[in-house]
Design a protein around this motif. Structure first.
Motif, short mmCIF file in Angstrom:
data_model
loop_
_atom_site.label_atom_id
_atom_site.label_comp_id
_atom_site.label_asym_id
_atom_site.label_seq_id
_atom_site.Cartn_x
_atom_site.Cartn_y
_atom_site.Cartn_z
N LYS A 159 0.83 -1.20 0.00
CA LYS A 159 0.00 0.00 0.00
C LYS A 159 0.87 1.25 0.00
O LYS A 159 0.60 2.22 -0.72
CB LYS A 159 -0.94 0.00 1.21
CG LYS A 159 -1.92 1.17 1.22
CD LYS A 159 -2.85 1.12 0.02
CE LYS A 159 -3.69 2.37 -0.10
NZ LYS A 159 -4.53 2.35 -1.32
N ASP A 164 -3.23 -0.87 -4.93
CA ASP A 164 -4.56 -1.13 -4.37
C ASP A 164 -4.51 -2.52 -3.75
O ASP A 164 -4.33 -3.52 -4.46
CB ASP A 164 -5.60 -1.06 -5.50
CG ASP A 164 -7.02 -1.30 -5.00
OD1 ASP A 164 -7.20 -1.75 -3.86
OD2 ASP A 164 -7.95 -1.04 -5.78
N ASN A 194 -6.03 3.77 6.37
CA ASN A 194 -4.87 3.96 5.51
C ASN A 194 -5.05 3.35 4.12
O ASN A 194 -4.10 3.25 3.36
CB ASN A 194 -3.62 3.40 6.19
CG ASN A 194 -3.04 4.35 7.23
OD1 ASN A 194 -2.27 5.24 6.90
ND2 ASN A 194 -3.46 4.17 8.48
N GLY A 195 -6.28 2.94 3.81
CA GLY A 195 -6.62 2.59 2.44
C GLY A 195 -6.57 1.13 2.05
O GLY A 195 -6.76 0.79 0.88
N ASN A 197 -8.15 -2.54 1.82
CA ASN A 197 -9.46 -3.18 1.85
C ASN A 197 -9.37 -4.46 2.68
O ASN A 197 -8.47 -5.27 2.46
CB ASN A 197 -9.91 -3.53 0.43
CG ASN A 197 -9.79 -2.36 -0.52
OD1 ASN A 197 -10.33 -1.29 -0.24
ND2 ASN A 197 -9.09 -2.54 -1.63
#
Length: 440
Positions: A159, A164, A194-195, A197
């Motif tokens: 990340k 992604d 922090n993005g 998934n």
């Protein structure tokens, strides 16, 4: 001169070589391993970012050869226990008076459709790290199967490199084998912020693609697009050589006695491949940590040079990071202690890591698990900002090893400093012990 053969090039084998070399006795030592160069396995996630050469993450063979051992790069194929000989695939046979099996562990690969597609990578070897470096530059999307320490560490690094990233975990939460749920909830929120998934309670059942993975298919029919997959669902003890040679193994590894000796005289085992017993419960347990391998290698050394030494069992002190958090545990966390039927009391605390007037002050959360019957510390966990948790976990581990009680932690002497520690009255362990005492 007595002949010693070691099978395996990990920390147990290396520490054993160093111990024999520094002893007063002389040995003829041969180490057999099947990897030309060993990578530091714990560091593989951190080697994905290529600011340093791959070699910085590798273990030089000089750590074996400079300490008097002969190095053989080959696969040990069979142990003739009657004639005390290790047979290799290409280099012949090697006689021994003592043999150490330190064959380590191997990644668990799920037996699902498409698992052999070329862009599915484990997190174990030098070549794995090199492939992860390559894919992190060429790709945009990654799915990480497994939400343990290694899986989370890989996901965080990828990340940070701009990918992604999706973590897939079969259990309700990530990190459940090492941290209790309330700490995990906070870590999960931080990871999502922090993005990354997160797909928990999710099981991958198929990898789809032509020659390489393009989609991960889940039990409920969901499909996630990806450019590559990282599989990090754990490891299993590498016991194949022992098994085929008539050495007793269990699902936890090669079975040993308290001196780490197998059922065959003069054959010992240490590290990931060996069955371990819990320091607290004395029952067989998992514990694939490099530090456990080191401790076990030292015990085998002492027993072979004639200083009879019992291995007391593993406390499994561990630590990891995710973005700005660090966390870890030692001994039995609460849910594990309860599953073992131990009547426990948990003391909790939250203190600041510096004096409250200092800039950048953050919290330290601590949970200590005490045996209610005798007040002894049997486990604990820590969650904090910054990368200082290992020292906290080491303190808890040492307390367990020394048999510390609630009273000991209420009265132990500690330091303080405006930039380096909590204010004098607010020690994190003392506060947690005080909380436990109230509940007792």
């Amino acid at each position: 001169m007595e002949k010693v053969v070691i099978v395996g090039g990990g920390p147990a084998g290396r520490v054993f070589v160093h111990g024999l070399h520094s002893s007063n006795k002389k040995f003829d030592v041969t180490l057999i391993k099947d990897e030309p160069i060993n990578v530091n396995r714990c560091a593989v996630p951190y080697g994905i970012e290529d600011s340093k050469p791959v070699e910085k993450y590798c273990i030089p063979n000089s750590l074996v050869t400079d300490f008097g051992a002969k190095l053989v790069i080959d696969t040990a194929d069979y142990i003739d226990t009657n004639n005390q000989t290790v047979k290799t695939l290409n280099s012949g046979s090697f006689k021994y008076d003592y043999l150490l099996l330190a064959t380590g562990s191997k990644p668990i690969i799920p037996n699902i459709e498409g698992v052999n597609l070329k862009n599915i990578i484990s997190v174990r070897s030098k070549s794995d790290m090199e492939m992860l470096r390559l894919y992190s530059k060429e790709c945009k999307k990654c799915v990480v199967i497994g939400g343990g320490y290694i899986g989370v560490e890989v996901a965080v690094i990828l990340k940070k490199l701009g990918l992604d990233v999706t973590i897939v975990e079969m259990l309700p939460h990530i990190l459940l084998s090492t941290i209790d749920d309330d700490f995990v909830n906070e870590i999960e929120s931080h990871v999502k912020e922090n993005g990354i998934n997160l797909m928990t309670n999710s099981k991958a059942v198929r990898f789809e693609g032509d020659k390489k993975v393009e989609k991960v298919v889940f039990e409920d029919g969901t499909k996630v697009d990806t450019d590559f997959v990282v599989v990090s669902i754990g490891v299993t003890p590498n016991t194949e050589l022992a098994e085929k040679s008539g050495i007793v193994v269990s699902r936890y590894g090669i079975v040993t006695n308290e001196y780490l000796q197998t059922n065959v005289e003069n054959i010992y085992s240490a590290g990931d491949c060996a069955e371990k017993k819990s320091f607290i419960t004395k029952k067989p347990t998992r514990g694939e940590f490099g530090t456990n391998a080191v401790f076990m290698g030292k015990v085998v050394t002492k027993n072979i040079i004639g200083k009879k030494t019992v291995f007391p069992g593993v406390i499994n002190a561990n630590a990891s990071t995710a973005f700005s958090y660090s966390f870890g545990s030692a001994g039995l966390i609460y849910k594990i202690a309860k599953s073992e039927g131990i009547d426990v009391v948990v003391g909790e605390s939250e203190v600041m890591d510096m004096y409250p007037m200092m800039d950048g002050v953050k919290s330290i959360k601590t949970k200590l698990v005490f045996n209610k019957d005798n007040g002894k510390l049997i486990g604990g966990a820590v969650l904090r900002h910054g990368h200082c948790t290992a020292g906290n976990v080491d303190f808890i581990s040492f307390g367990i090893q020394m048999g510390a009680t609630v009273d000991d932690l209420l009265n132990y002497q500690y330091t303080t400093h405006p930039e380096l520690a909590a204010k004098p009255s607010d020690n994190t362990y003392m506060f947690a012990a005080r909380d436990a005492l109230k509940k007792m």
